[in-house]
Design an enzyme around this catalytic site. Sequence first.
Site, short mmCIF file in Angstrom:
data_model
loop_
_atom_site.label_atom_id
_atom_site.label_comp_id
_atom_site.label_asym_id
_atom_site.label_seq_id
_atom_site.Cartn_x
_atom_site.Cartn_y
_atom_site.Cartn_z
N ASP A 168 16.92 24.90 -9.30
CA ASP A 168 17.24 23.50 -9.71
C ASP A 168 17.39 23.31 -11.19
OD1 ASP A 168 17.39 20.58 -10.10
OD2 ASP A 168 16.72 20.83 -7.96
N HIS A 239 22.40 20.66 -9.93
CA HIS A 239 21.13 20.99 -10.19
C HIS A 239 21.15 22.54 -10.37
CE1 HIS A 239 19.05 17.61 -8.71
NE2 HIS A 239 20.14 17.29 -7.62
N GLU A 302 23.69 15.23 -5.57
CA GLU A 302 23.67 14.64 -6.76
C GLU A 302 24.51 15.52 -7.78
OE1 GLU A 302 19.36 12.39 -6.42
OE2 GLU A 302 19.32 14.71 -6.86
#
Length: 534
Positions: A168, A239, A302
């Site tokens: 991440d 990420h 995301e």
Amino acid sequence: MTTIPAPARLSPGEGCFTFTVATALAADPVLARAAAWLRASLLPATGLPLPEGPGGVEFRLAGGLGPEEYRLTVTQKSVLIEAASPAGAFYGAQTLRQLLHPAAFRRGRIAGRTWSVPAVSIADAPRYGWRGCLIDVARHFLPKNDLLRYIDLLAMHKLNVLHLHLTDDQGWRLQIRKYPKLTETGAWRRESPLGARRHRRFDGRPHGGFYSQDDIREIVAYAADRFITVVPEIDLPGHTQAAIASYPQLGNLATPPEVATEWGVSENVLNVADATIAFFLDVLEEVLELFPGPYVCVGGDEVPKTQWNDSLAAKERIRELGLRDAAELQTWFMRHFTDFLLARGRRPLGWDELLEGGLPPGVTVASWRGDRCTTMAARAGHDVVVSSFAETYLDFRQAEGEQEPVPIGSVTCLEAVYAFDPVPAALTEAERDRILGAQAALWTEHIDSPRLLDYMAFPRLAAFAEAVWSSERDLEDFLVRLAVHEKRLDALGVEYRPAAGPHPWQRRPDAPGHPRTRAEIDGELAAWTANLRF
């Protein structure tokens, strides 16, 4: 009976079976792994050697049962576990262990105790084939020994998938031989937030760690011995700030970022150059060497498009490929990795945002944004693993009040987790078959120690385990059984959340959170999925 998860069918008998030093254990060779696990698990507390041979406990191969199904029959004279596969026998052994006194879960000899199990006839099989738990080791690293401990806890609850979130913005946790800077640089950050990001507090302490490839082989083998499949996640193309900090040529900016020291979604995403695609295909080559299971998660969630919208190179890609926008560019980008995995006989798993730009056949969807995304994926012909953030994200707070450590999200109480059903009511019978199962998620932005991980996971993970194993549920009965089950957790040293609230040492007044209402969470969900079309 007090077992968790509850078996499908149970008929109590008369009397009990008592183990003695003379009690032997016999097993069909196909089921020998389960028998060996039972012997090794019971010996430390009971001192019972359970030598090989007839005369007490038997694992018998039986036809006509499913791959994780078992029958357990206890009489005053014998214990019989029947299964058609090693996994079924293992789950029968787990149930047998829970029929003993909770002291059987301790690791040192308990003197002066008689070890008995009640006579019973159990026929049991799981509701879903995918019964998982995601552990985020990227935000806060979980040392190997603690991870192995969690594998045992998952197995105890008949969960069979460990989804390891390895990469991440805040850390890269997997050694890649070809690209050593991913762990030399990417496995460490200079500090972490202290509580929710809105408070702008930081602890000033470097944080890091990673698993060597030998560590991963050990973890995967340890899990396999307990019939748990490890699903690695290499999150792409967002990420990825830790990777970009390690190899700046992967990013979109002239000035490289550091490994992220804040929570939330970073604007730093991978660029769309051929060299970047080749880099992560190399990464996945090594991932496939280490993780033999069928699934590999490539993320896709995301992904801010700001840098792509500002990038001349990304705009040129969109033009030359005839794409409409950056959303379709993400689909094109991710297709390289899903096709790569499919060509090698693996099954790519990705978060439900991948549906927004179109998703090729063969990709399994991890649905986290509620029933709408689950329904959309199933109707589009994709297999689905449900991880609804409002019901199964175990980093959300467990009760109202400031006593909860680092309270974030809405309240996800034990009862709500127990009531969770992964199948949307609107699905047809054929579409329901696309639901492989579900997984709980332990995201660790605010879980910075194994002790706090215990607190957030249990007893909610026990409730989740019953929700995905047992076809019928009874909350009142579960709570009665949970009172006994917590004594097993006590014996194992699991620092779960007490029903009355946290112990003083489980509170975190130094790390303020950001609690929200369920209405706010539902509003976010509606905004996230407003533009989805079936």
